[in-house]
Enzyme design. Structure first.
Site, PDB file in Angstrom:
ATOM      1  N   GLY A   2      29.856  21.131 -51.951  1.00  0.00           N
ATOM      2  CA  GLY A   2      30.200  21.865 -53.169  1.00  0.00           C
ATOM      3  C   GLY A   2      31.273  22.891 -52.877  1.00  0.00           C
ATOM      4  N   GLU A   3      31.260  23.982 -53.631  1.00  0.00           N
ATOM      5  CA  GLU A   3      32.211  25.087 -53.489  1.00  0.00           C
ATOM      6  C   GLU A   3      33.627  24.723 -53.919  1.00  0.00           C
ATOM      7  OE1 GLU A   3      32.214  26.643 -49.498  1.00  0.00           O
ATOM      8  OE2 GLU A   3      30.031  26.793 -49.397  1.00  0.00           O
ATOM      9  N   GLY A   4      33.884  23.468 -54.268  1.00  0.00           N
ATOM     10  CA  GLY A   4      35.249  23.019 -54.528  1.00  0.00           C
ATOM     11  C   GLY A   4      35.942  22.517 -53.281  1.00  0.00           C
TER      12      GLY A   4
END
Length: 354
Positions: free
Chosen positions: A322-324
């Site tokens: 996640g987190e980009g």
């Protein structure tokens, strides 16, 4: 907020296709990069008098939406909700994977407190605070949020991404952070798609087999509750967001809508971001034209939602962070795509005859 805007104008389809096909390569030899070049050039040709002769990528910005979830109290994650606060502080201090990848790829970062359990008690130039509450309710037992919170979240996301675009970015990416947000994404996907919940539910950040079985059972119960309450959930995506969504997910949906309204491509990250993208297409199918899918994660629900969106991700690295992070890792491919579209010689220019 309005969800009504036009589909991409295909008037320059032939010119863009011809420009790509006349490069010094066999037809289709650059594979998915040719499709990507076409998509970017078509987006940047909108409202122009001729097809884009070059693709520009200005000030790429990843927006990381953070929110917490009441279902975390059920023990469906490897960590408590406090970790969301700790990771947001890590983003702001520059110590997370997303920060490393942003530095390596010259990408700006914006971190959004959409409603984490513990508020951030510090000012930081990269932090935006637009809290919808101190995490959602436990959606196994009741609606995650109110319809009013959904509308406010959509508005927040729209306003923020509009501001990012107006600041000079013509390429945005969306990431997320939030303990138990794979549970919310899986429930949304199952309720809106009609797919069996066991297909949509994965192990997230790596829960045990016992936790996984519990997670499947709880999400199945929540989806049944939602379906019994409204008949055909797919006809009411905003109500489903209220029942099962997260504060970060609803703001991400608003961001996708804003990007399409402002003719800006979005690189979509992993499972949670892709589910937000799917919800957005139910509100306005035209938004799909602006989405670029970064990677294919090993989360089972991600495979399913990518198929629903007919998406071909650029990368397959086994990511599940996640987190980009996956979105930012795709930026060099977009830069390479722009470079070949902009400067690669045509057969005529190179004097190559075939």
């Amino acid at each position: 907020m309005s969800y009504l805007f036009k589909q991409l104008d295909l008037s320059f389809h032939h010119q863009i296709t011809q420009r790509i096909d006349q490069k010094t390569k066999p037809l289709g030899a650059l594979g998915n990069l040719e499709s990507l070049a076409y998509q970017l050039a078509l987006i940047q040709s909108q409202g122009q008098t001729q097809a884009a002769e070059s693709i520009t990528l200005n000030n790429p910005n990843v927006v990381v939406f953070a929110g917490d979830h009441g279902i975390a109290d059920e023990g469906v994650s490897i960590a408590p909700s406090d970790v969301t606060h700790q990771m947001v502080m890590n983003f702001l201090s520059g110590g997370a994977a997303i920060n490393c990848f942003c530095r390596a790829n010259q990408v700006q970062i914006t971190v959004v407190d959409c409603g984490i359990l513990l508020p951030i008690e510090t000012a930081h130039p990269h932090l935006v605070v637009q809290r919808l509450g101190a995490r959602t309710q436990n959606f196994v037992q009741q609606a995650a949020m109110t319809p009013q919170q959904v509308e406010q979240g959509l508005e927040y996301g729209q306003q923020l991404v509009t501001k990012v675009i107006h600041s000079g970015s013509n390429l945005v990416m969306f990431g997320e952070m939030g303990i138990a947000n794979t549970s919310s994404a899986a429930a949304l996907l199952a309720a809106l798609s009609g797919l069996p919940s066991e297909i949509c539910v994965g192990k997230g950040t790596g829960i045990s087999s016992e936790q996984f079985q519990k997670k499947q059972m709880l999400i199945h119960q929540a989806v049944l509750r939602c379906q019994e309450a409204m008949g055909d959930p797919k006809q009411e995506p905003k109500l489903v967001l209220a029942e099962l969504g997260g504060f970060e997910i609803v703001q991400m949906v608003g961001g996708f809508l804003a990007a399409a309204q402002h003719n800006t491509p979005v690189i979509v990250d992993g499972f949670i971001a892709t589910v937000a993208a799917y919800v957005t297409t139910l509100l306005n199918p035209s938004c799909r034209d602006y989405m670029i899918f970064a990677h294919r994660s090993h989360e089972s629900g991600h495979q399913a939602v990518l198929q629903l969106l007919e998406a071909r991700p650029l990368l397959d690295l086994g990511l599940r962070l996640g987190e980009g992070t996956g979105a930012v890792l795709a930026v060099p491919l977009l830069r390479a795509t722009a470079e070949f579209y902009n400067t690669m010689a045509s057969f005529e220019q190179a004097g190559v005859t075939v």
